[in-house]
Design a protein around this motif. Sequence first.
Motif, PDB file in Angstrom:
ATOM      1  N   GLY A 263      84.518  14.522  79.482  1.00  0.00           N
ATOM      2  CA  GLY A 263      84.193  13.562  80.514  1.00  0.00           C
ATOM      3  C   GLY A 263      84.226  14.018  82.038  1.00  0.00           C
ATOM      4  N   GLU A 264      85.469  14.649  82.597  1.00  0.00           N
ATOM      5  CA  GLU A 264      85.859  14.751  83.951  1.00  0.00           C
ATOM      6  C   GLU A 264      85.323  15.830  84.263  1.00  0.00           C
ATOM      7  N   GLN A 265      85.332  16.885  83.849  1.00  0.00           N
ATOM      8  CA  GLN A 265      84.791  18.321  84.222  1.00  0.00           C
ATOM      9  C   GLN A 265      82.991  18.768  83.585  1.00  0.00           C
ATOM     10  N   GLY A 266      83.197  18.176  82.341  1.00  0.00           N
ATOM     11  CA  GLY A 266      81.364  18.258  81.940  1.00  0.00           C
ATOM     12  C   GLY A 266      81.650  19.076  80.308  1.00  0.00           C
ATOM     13  N   HIS A 267      80.397  18.791  79.800  1.00  0.00           N
ATOM     14  CA  HIS A 267      80.307  19.627  78.423  1.00  0.00           C
ATOM     15  C   HIS A 267      80.648  20.776  78.318  1.00  0.00           C
ATOM     16  N   THR A 268      80.117  21.548  79.752  1.00  0.00           N
ATOM     17  CA  THR A 268      80.019  23.482  79.296  1.00  0.00           C
ATOM     18  C   THR A 268      81.028  23.335  80.284  1.00  0.00           C
ATOM     19  N   HIS A 269      82.161  23.002  80.528  1.00  0.00           N
ATOM     20  CA  HIS A 269      83.228  23.562  81.659  1.00  0.00           C
ATOM     21  C   HIS A 269      83.737  24.762  80.779  1.00  0.00           C
ATOM     22  N   PRO A 270      83.779  25.467  81.191  1.00  0.00           N
ATOM     23  CA  PRO A 270      85.344  26.098  81.028  1.00  0.00           C
ATOM     24  C   PRO A 270      86.399  26.309  79.393  1.00  0.00           C
ATOM     25  N   GLN A 271      87.134  25.036  80.456  1.00  0.00           N
ATOM     26  CA  GLN A 271      88.294  24.762  79.634  1.00  0.00           C
ATOM     27  C   GLN A 271      87.934  23.704  78.311  1.00  0.00           C
ATOM     28  N   THR A 272      86.670  22.749  78.638  1.00  0.00           N
ATOM     29  CA  THR A 272      86.611  22.305  77.685  1.00  0.00           C
ATOM     30  C   THR A 272      85.675  23.227  76.499  1.00  0.00           C
ATOM     31  N   LEU A 273      85.474  23.817  76.806  1.00  0.00           N
ATOM     32  CA  LEU A 273      85.117  25.659  75.644  1.00  0.00           C
ATOM     33  C   LEU A 273      85.894  25.615  75.486  1.00  0.00           C
ATOM     34  N   VAL A 274      87.251  26.021  75.750  1.00  0.00           N
ATOM     35  CA  VAL A 274      88.239  26.144  75.186  1.00  0.00           C
ATOM     36  C   VAL A 274      88.886  25.426  74.436  1.00  0.00           C
ATOM     37  N   LEU A 275      89.287  23.953  74.937  1.00  0.00           N
ATOM     38  CA  LEU A 275      89.672  23.150  74.285  1.00  0.00           C
ATOM     39  C   LEU A 275      88.840  22.983  72.421  1.00  0.00           C
ATOM     40  N   MET A 276      87.137  23.068  73.157  1.00  0.00           N
ATOM     41  CA  MET A 276      86.536  23.054  71.386  1.00  0.00           C
ATOM     42  C   MET A 276      87.007  24.150  70.450  1.00  0.00           C
ATOM     43  N   SER A 277      87.321  25.283  71.384  1.00  0.00           N
ATOM     44  CA  SER A 277      87.529  26.564  70.044  1.00  0.00           C
ATOM     45  C   SER A 277      88.779  26.482  69.256  1.00  0.00           C
ATOM     46  N   ASP A 278      90.003  25.816  70.531  1.00  0.00           N
ATOM     47  CA  ASP A 278      90.889  25.534  70.002  1.00  0.00           C
ATOM     48  C   ASP A 278      90.987  24.475  68.535  1.00  0.00           C
ATOM     49  N   LEU A 279      89.840  23.375  69.180  1.00  0.00           N
ATOM     50  CA  LEU A 279      89.982  22.246  67.483  1.00  0.00           C
ATOM     51  C   LEU A 279      89.155  22.988  67.012  1.00  0.00           C
ATOM     52  N   ALA A 280      88.156  23.965  66.901  1.00  0.00           N
ATOM     53  CA  ALA A 280      88.243  24.501  65.696  1.00  0.00           C
ATOM     54  C   ALA A 280      89.175  25.194  65.610  1.00  0.00           C
ATOM     55  N   THR A 281      89.615  25.720  65.393  1.00  0.00           N
ATOM     56  CA  THR A 281      91.089  26.757  65.581  1.00  0.00           C
ATOM     57  C   THR A 281      92.101  25.911  64.266  1.00  0.00           C
ATOM     58  N   ILE A 282      91.777  24.529  64.092  1.00  0.00           N
ATOM     59  CA  ILE A 282      92.769  23.725  64.042  1.00  0.00           C
ATOM     60  C   ILE A 282      92.203  23.323  62.540  1.00  0.00           C
ATOM     61  N   LEU A 283      91.160  22.935  62.930  1.00  0.00           N
ATOM     62  CA  LEU A 283      90.527  22.465  61.118  1.00  0.00           C
ATOM     63  C   LEU A 283      90.464  23.340  60.445  1.00  0.00           C
ATOM     64  N   ASP A 284      90.226  25.103  61.555  1.00  0.00           N
ATOM     65  CA  ASP A 284      90.107  25.948  60.265  1.00  0.00           C
ATOM     66  C   ASP A 284      91.326  26.353  59.791  1.00  0.00           C
ATOM     67  N   VAL A 300      80.187  28.442  71.608  1.00  0.00           N
ATOM     68  CA  VAL A 300      80.133  30.010  71.953  1.00  0.00           C
ATOM     69  C   VAL A 300      78.538  29.686  72.363  1.00  0.00           C
ATOM     70  N   GLN A 301      77.614  28.725  71.956  1.00  0.00           N
ATOM     71  CA  GLN A 301      76.143  28.996  72.403  1.00  0.00           C
ATOM     72  C   GLN A 301      76.269  28.530  73.953  1.00  0.00           C
ATOM     73  N   LEU A 302      76.878  27.512  74.760  1.00  0.00           N
ATOM     74  CA  LEU A 302      77.502  26.575  75.238  1.00  0.00           C
ATOM     75  C   LEU A 302      78.000  27.613  76.702  1.00  0.00           C
ATOM     76  N   SER A 303      78.680  28.693  75.620  1.00  0.00           N
ATOM     77  CA  SER A 303      79.613  29.356  76.367  1.00  0.00           C
ATOM     78  C   SER A 303      78.656  30.673  76.898  1.00  0.00           C
ATOM     79  N   ARG A 304      77.966  31.203  75.855  1.00  0.00           N
ATOM     80  CA  ARG A 304      76.571  31.882  76.640  1.00  0.00           C
ATOM     81  C   ARG A 304      75.824  31.605  77.730  1.00  0.00           C
ATOM     82  N   SER A 305      75.753  29.923  77.475  1.00  0.00           N
ATOM     83  CA  SER A 305      74.915  29.592  78.711  1.00  0.00           C
ATOM     84  C   SER A 305      75.049  29.513  79.753  1.00  0.00           C
ATOM     85  N   VAL A 306      76.414  29.921  80.368  1.00  0.00           N
ATOM     86  CA  VAL A 306      77.227  29.389  81.386  1.00  0.00           C
ATOM     87  C   VAL A 306      78.003  31.104  81.735  1.00  0.00           C
ATOM     88  N   THR A 307      77.832  31.657  80.683  1.00  0.00           N
ATOM     89  CA  THR A 307      78.364  32.704  81.241  1.00  0.00           C
ATOM     90  C   THR A 307      79.817  32.951  81.157  1.00  0.00           C
TER      91      THR A 307
END
Length: 382
Positions: A263-284, A300-307
């Motif tokens: 909400g504050e940084q956007g869905h492609t912000h680096p921290q957003t993507l790290v949190l998304m990955s961390d949540l995936a790890t918890i689900l795993d 990962v797909q979003l991370s590639r798009s924003v380097t």
Amino acid sequence: MAARGLRRAVLSARNVRSLWSSVEGKRSACWVMSPSPPESIGENTQRGRGGVLWAAIAFSLFSSSDEDRRDEAQRKEDEIILLLKKAKLSLSRDQLEAASVFLHQALALAHQTHNNQAIIYCYSLMANLAFVQGHLDHAEKLFKAAMSFMLSGGTPEDDNAVIEMSLKLATIYAEQNKTELAEHGFRFCLESLQEKLRREEKAEPTGEEAEPTGEEAEPTEQRKDSRLLLGLCFDSRARYRASRRRLREAEGDYREALKICEGEQGHTHPQTLVLMSDLATILDLQGRHDDALQLVQHAVQLSRSVTHPDLQVLLGNMAGILLHTGRLEDSVRCYQEALSLALQAKDQEAVHAIQEGLEEVKKRKEVKRRKEEEEEKKKEEE
């Protein structure tokens, strides 16, 4: 940002002290100018001239002294700032012992000049340094010292700076396995921020008055900072809960942190993507491999798009999840790409983790091969 803030605070403190010195100087000169009660007109005239003369001399001398004090205050202020710059440069170069020396020198000078803002900043940097070095008891004392100076100076308990330090203390308690203190610390940070945000939301104007302009925009920025700090609190507690295998609770905290960051940084912000990955790890870790894989692939797909600067970490997480789903060849390819990026970035921590992952894949392949051989042997015997 913090250094610039300190610079402004130091300058403000110096200006106040200089103004007070100037007032005291004029008051002293006036006292010198006051003559004794005259005994006659003549004496009064003579005393008046003498009084004016001595007043002029005294005022001149005091002004010179006052100027010297201002120069000395400026010199000490500049010295503090230079020491802090040297400390930060040493930290950026991982020269931790040198940074510690510079910070202690800056702190001593800040105490000499009664510069509370500089004292707080020094204590905060020293506490962070102690935490990085693993000196948790010392870091705890330093954070408490910084908070004590802030609170005694009138800083509210729900000020973001106080809450941020409280969050670091909670993290220290978690590292020290002081569960009750850690839980209380995380709860204090979250509840304080949530209550403050509720108050600010009620106070916000509506309708045509809702668009802030100029200085009115500052509260909106402060609210954003508070929201991001709230997200950091959820993230920190999530990691604490995950370390204690309280995975469902950690999942809830990660979802809150992710929601705020998006909400504050956007869905492609680096921290957003790290949190998304961390949540995936918890689900795993909960055995929900398909949900985890879908989420981390999206990250990962979003991370590639924003380097993304830490793409190697996200790829490593995805490789691990692929491993757990049994897709060993896909896992190897993902690990190899992650390893290449980690080597380019000189990210030794990621390199080590990825190499461990590749070893795990190798072991699983060997187990799978032996199992297939045993099954084939049984078929032949039948």
